[in-house]
Every structure is written in structure tokens, then in C-alpha cells.
Design a protein around this motif. Structure first.
Motif, PDB file in Angstrom:
ATOM      1  N   ASN A  31       0.725  -1.124   0.176  1.00 52.38           N
ATOM      2  CA  ASN A  31      -0.394   0.105  -0.179  1.00 52.38           C
ATOM      3  C   ASN A  31       0.949   1.087  -0.246  1.00 52.38           C
ATOM      4  O   ASN A  31       1.706   1.097   0.258  1.00 52.38           O
ATOM      5  CB  ASN A  31      -1.342  -0.364   1.476  1.00 52.38           C
ATOM      6  N   VAL A  32       0.381   2.258  -0.771  1.00 54.25           N
ATOM      7  CA  VAL A  32       1.820   3.385  -1.060  1.00 54.25           C
ATOM      8  C   VAL A  32       1.233   4.453  -1.092  1.00 54.25           C
ATOM      9  O   VAL A  32      -0.586   4.465  -0.955  1.00 54.25           O
ATOM     10  CB  VAL A  32       2.287   2.871  -2.834  1.00 54.25           C
ATOM     11  N   ALA A  33       1.677   5.724  -1.248  1.00 54.55           N
ATOM     12  CA  ALA A  33       1.164   6.485  -1.108  1.00 54.55           C
ATOM     13  C   ALA A  33       2.531   7.871  -1.255  1.00 54.55           C
ATOM     14  O   ALA A  33       3.600   8.134  -1.143  1.00 54.55           O
ATOM     15  CB  ALA A  33       0.774   7.527   0.174  1.00 54.55           C
ATOM     16  N   GLY A  68      -2.956   9.151   7.297  1.00 54.30           N
ATOM     17  CA  GLY A  68      -2.571  10.602   7.788  1.00 54.30           C
ATOM     18  C   GLY A  68      -3.216  11.496   6.294  1.00 54.30           C
ATOM     19  O   GLY A  68      -2.380  12.696   5.773  1.00 54.30           O
ATOM     20  N   GLN A  69      -4.107  11.231   5.587  1.00 47.82           N
ATOM     21  CA  GLN A  69      -4.602  11.410   4.419  1.00 47.82           C
ATOM     22  C   GLN A  69      -2.924  12.076   3.399  1.00 47.82           C
ATOM     23  O   GLN A  69      -3.332  12.819   2.438  1.00 47.82           O
ATOM     24  CB  GLN A  69      -5.303  13.087   4.317  1.00 47.82           C
ATOM     25  N   ILE A 121      -3.752  -2.842   8.950  1.00 47.78           N
ATOM     26  CA  ILE A 121      -2.637  -2.034   7.483  1.00 47.78           C
ATOM     27  C   ILE A 121      -2.300  -1.555   8.952  1.00 47.78           C
ATOM     28  O   ILE A 121      -2.722  -0.290   9.371  1.00 47.78           O
ATOM     29  CB  ILE A 121      -2.818  -1.880   6.678  1.00 47.78           C
ATOM     30  N   ALA A 122      -0.744  -1.039   9.410  1.00 45.09           N
ATOM     31  CA  ALA A 122      -0.355  -0.196  10.945  1.00 45.09           C
ATOM     32  C   ALA A 122      -0.251   1.493   9.704  1.00 45.09           C
ATOM     33  O   ALA A 122      -0.591   2.444  10.720  1.00 45.09           O
ATOM     34  CB  ALA A 122       0.682  -0.435  11.276  1.00 45.09           C
ATOM     35  N   TRP A 123       0.378   1.060   8.701  1.00 46.61           N
ATOM     36  CA  TRP A 123       0.780   2.949   7.909  1.00 46.61           C
ATOM     37  C   TRP A 123       0.932   1.997   6.192  1.00 46.61           C
ATOM     38  O   TRP A 123       1.080   1.350   5.962  1.00 46.61           O
ATOM     39  CB  TRP A 123       1.830   3.301   8.424  1.00 46.61           C
TER      40      TRP A 123
END
Length: 161
Positions: A31-33, A68-69, A121-123
Motif C-alpha cells: 500500500n503506497v502513498a 494521514g491523508q 495495516i499499520a501505515w
């Protein structure tokens, strides 16, 4: 065929992304951001793709805005960011929810009740390693970088290298 390989997702470009294309491949789902302290891991993820794709490996990037958007952009902006800053060539899905309520079925299979490595999922940049049959064989925290020796060893072992 595994439950994961039976899923059809929407790719970042809007096309269908059938996960059966990853049957018989080792897959690292992340999972990416774009606005996260871990965002530079894109570089390492692309390096994994470049190094191991010829051996039957792929990264699958899953944009997520639940932490954290840090992924507020739309699909076109995400794709442009990944291409311009990290030359990403691995497949990317549309933005998905990875935690309840309403998490995507992919993440219910990866981390839900009855999963091999259950738990929220933590982060951003949490990683799941799947073997070619779609079984989850490893789960790695966000701080585990793509070049971490433990992760590399697990990938190489799954690939039979």
C-alpha cells in the motif's frame, strides 16, 4: 486458483487489473502513498521490479489515503508522480481502502480474519509477499525497506534463486 488470483481490480489507468495474471509469480503487494515519509521506497520497489521481473516476480502498488491523508491525489496525478519521480513501471491499482470499515476484499484476504498474517495495516508501505500459488508467505512493516536483507532473502527463496 487462489482467492486472490480470482480478484479483478481496477488499475490506476482505469483498465481492468485481473490478479490471475500473477498466478505462478511471486508478488509483493504494497500500500503506497505519495506524501509519506516512506515514499522514497518507490525507488527500491522499482529496483526489485527491475531485478526480479525476469524471474517471475512483480510488485503491485496499491495507493491508499487512509493514513494521514497522504495520498489525496487522483489517479492521473498519482501515475504522473510515480513516473516522474521514481520511473515506476510495476502495476498500480486504483486507490483502495486497506482497513475496516469497508476495506477492499483484497485486504480482507491479506490481513483479515483467517489470514496467514491477520491484523490491521499499520501505515503506508506495509508489504505482503505472496508465492506463485497466491499464498501469503510474509508480511513486512512499513519500515522494512525494499532492500532489507530479510525481504530480499524471502523473495529469492520464493523465486528459487
Amino acid at each position: 486458483m487462489s482467492a486472490i488470483h480470482r480478484l479483478n481490480l481496477c488499475a490506476l489507468d482505469g483498465s481492468e487489473l485481473a490478479l490471475d495474471q500473477f498466478a505462478n509469480k511471486v508478488l509483493l503487494i504494497v500500500n503506497v502513498a505519495s506524501q509519506c515519509g516512506f515514499t522514497p521506497q518507490y525507488e527500491g520497489l522499482q529496483a526489485l521490479q527491475d531485478s526480479y521481473a525476469k524471474h517471475g516476480f512483480s510488485v503491485l502498488g496499491v495507493p491508499c489515503n487512509q493514513f494521514g491523508q497522504q495520498e489525496p491525489a487522483g489517479a492521473d496525478e498519482i501515475a504522473q508522480f510515480c513516473k516522474e519521480h521514481y520511473s515506476v513501471t510495476f502495476p498500480m491499482t486504483e486507490k483502495l481502502l486497506v482497513n475496516e470499515p469497508n476495506c477492499h476484499p483484497l485486504y480482507r484476504l491479506l490481513a483479515g480474519e483467517g489470514a496467514e498474517f491477520p491484523g490491521e495495516i499499520a501505515w503506508n508501505f506495509e508489504k505482503f509477499l505472496l508465492d506463485g500459488q497466491g499464498a501469503v508467505i510474509g508480511r513486512y512493516a512499513s519500515r522494512t525497506t525494499p532492500d532489507d536483507p530479510v525481504l530480499l532473502s524471502a523473495i529469492e527463496s520464493a523465486l528459487g534463486l
